[in-house]
Motif scaffolding. Structure first.
Motif, PDB file in Angstrom:
ATOM      1  N   VAL A 183       7.762  13.281  45.506  1.00  0.00           N
ATOM      2  CA  VAL A 183       6.630  14.228  46.216  1.00  0.00           C
ATOM      3  C   VAL A 183       7.400  14.774  47.459  1.00  0.00           C
ATOM      4  CG1 VAL A 183       4.802  14.375  47.412  1.00  0.00           C
ATOM      5  CG2 VAL A 183       4.640  13.389  45.469  1.00  0.00           C
ATOM      6  N   ARG A 184       7.819  14.110  48.323  1.00  0.00           N
ATOM      7  CA  ARG A 184       8.822  14.277  49.512  1.00  0.00           C
ATOM      8  C   ARG A 184       9.709  15.388  48.981  1.00  0.00           C
ATOM      9  NH1 ARG A 184       7.994  12.091  54.277  1.00  0.00           N
ATOM     10  NH2 ARG A 184      10.098  12.482  55.054  1.00  0.00           N
ATOM     11  N   ALA A 185      10.618  15.079  47.980  1.00  0.00           N
ATOM     12  CA  ALA A 185      11.637  15.961  47.677  1.00  0.00           C
ATOM     13  C   ALA A 185      11.182  17.359  47.116  1.00  0.00           C
ATOM     14  CB  ALA A 185      12.420  15.187  46.519  1.00  0.00           C
ATOM     15  N   ALA A 186      10.063  17.200  46.666  1.00  0.00           N
ATOM     16  CA  ALA A 186       9.429  18.572  45.821  1.00  0.00           C
ATOM     17  C   ALA A 186       8.554  19.581  46.868  1.00  0.00           C
ATOM     18  CB  ALA A 186       8.478  18.224  44.688  1.00  0.00           C
ATOM     19  N   ALA A 187       8.118  18.825  48.018  1.00  0.00           N
ATOM     20  CA  ALA A 187       7.330  19.355  48.886  1.00  0.00           C
ATOM     21  C   ALA A 187       7.776  20.746  49.314  1.00  0.00           C
ATOM     22  CB  ALA A 187       6.778  18.426  50.240  1.00  0.00           C
ATOM     23  N   PRO A 188       8.926  20.973  49.815  1.00  0.00           N
ATOM     24  CA  PRO A 188       9.504  22.101  50.559  1.00  0.00           C
ATOM     25  C   PRO A 188       9.372  23.306  49.534  1.00  0.00           C
ATOM     26  CG  PRO A 188      11.029  20.172  51.150  1.00  0.00           C
ATOM     27  CD  PRO A 188      10.061  19.702  50.182  1.00  0.00           C
ATOM     28  N   ALA A 189       9.663  23.113  48.017  1.00  0.00           N
ATOM     29  CA  ALA A 189       9.630  24.180  47.307  1.00  0.00           C
ATOM     30  C   ALA A 189       8.183  24.595  46.969  1.00  0.00           C
ATOM     31  CB  ALA A 189       9.992  23.381  45.830  1.00  0.00           C
ATOM     32  N   HIS A 190       7.132  23.925  47.593  1.00  0.00           N
ATOM     33  CA  HIS A 190       5.772  24.239  47.355  1.00  0.00           C
ATOM     34  C   HIS A 190       5.441  24.890  48.844  1.00  0.00           C
ATOM     35  CE1 HIS A 190       5.043  22.872  43.547  1.00  0.00           C
ATOM     36  NE2 HIS A 190       5.925  21.814  43.746  1.00  0.00           N
TER      37      HIS A 190
END
Length: 180
Positions: free
Chosen positions: A68-75
């Motif tokens: 989730v932390r890794a994917a968060a910036p893309a969102h």
């Protein structure tokens, strides 16, 4: 003859009140996605019952939170915000699992329902929901209402769900209205 227009006006006013939804539109899709994730808790609990596994799965939780932390910036989300939100999702899911397991232990058996394979069926669904929840959370952040906590309480109270799901929704949205 005066009462008829008054009755008609009152009827129209009440009809308008009944038809309007007091829930802010920012809550609907996010709460639906959270509920869908919570629906999978029974399948997880059944798996853990059958395998004699504890509810607490720290290693899996850390994998989810890292993802989730890794994917968060893309969102468009801060990693800390996404992690806090998903920590609440995990805790809500565990609340459902603990409650179900408690009831099954009390009854001496789990329900005789078809089982889903945790690795091949349930976790892929959870992973898909993770992306959807991140998208819904980002949308929510852009539309967050001014009186968020009160509106969230109303939105959760108005959901047509059973009491366990409502309790889990309360837990799952514990930090939703907090300032990032």
């Amino acid at each position: 003859m005066r009462p008829l227009p008054l009755i008609a006006a009152a009827t129209l006013a009440l009809t308008g009140c009944a038809a309007s939804d007091p829930t802010h539109p920012a809550f609907g899709p996010l709460l639906e996605a959270i509920e869908h994730r919570l629906d999978l808790a029974q399948a997880v609990a059944l798996h853990k019952w059958d395998k004699g596994q504890p509810v607490q799965a720290s290693q899996r939780e850390q994998q989810v939170l890292s993802s989730v932390r890794a994917a968060a910036p893309a969102h468009g989300l801060a990693p800390e915000r996404a992690e806090a939100f998903f920590t609440d999702q995990i805790e809500a899911n565990k609340l459902v699992q603990y409650t179900l397991l408690f009831h099954w232990h009390r009854l001496g058996a789990a329900p005789d329902t078809p089982r889903s394979d945790l690795q091949r069926e349930v976790r892929p669904q959870l992973d898909q929901l993770q992306a959807l929840l991140l998208t819904q959370l980002a949308d929510f952040e852009r539309e967050k209402p001014q009186d968020c906590a009160a509106m969230l309480a109303t939105a959760v109270a108005n959901r047509p769900v059973e009491s366990l799901t409502r309790q889990a929704l309360i837990r799952a949205t514990g930090q939703l209205c907090d300032k990032p």
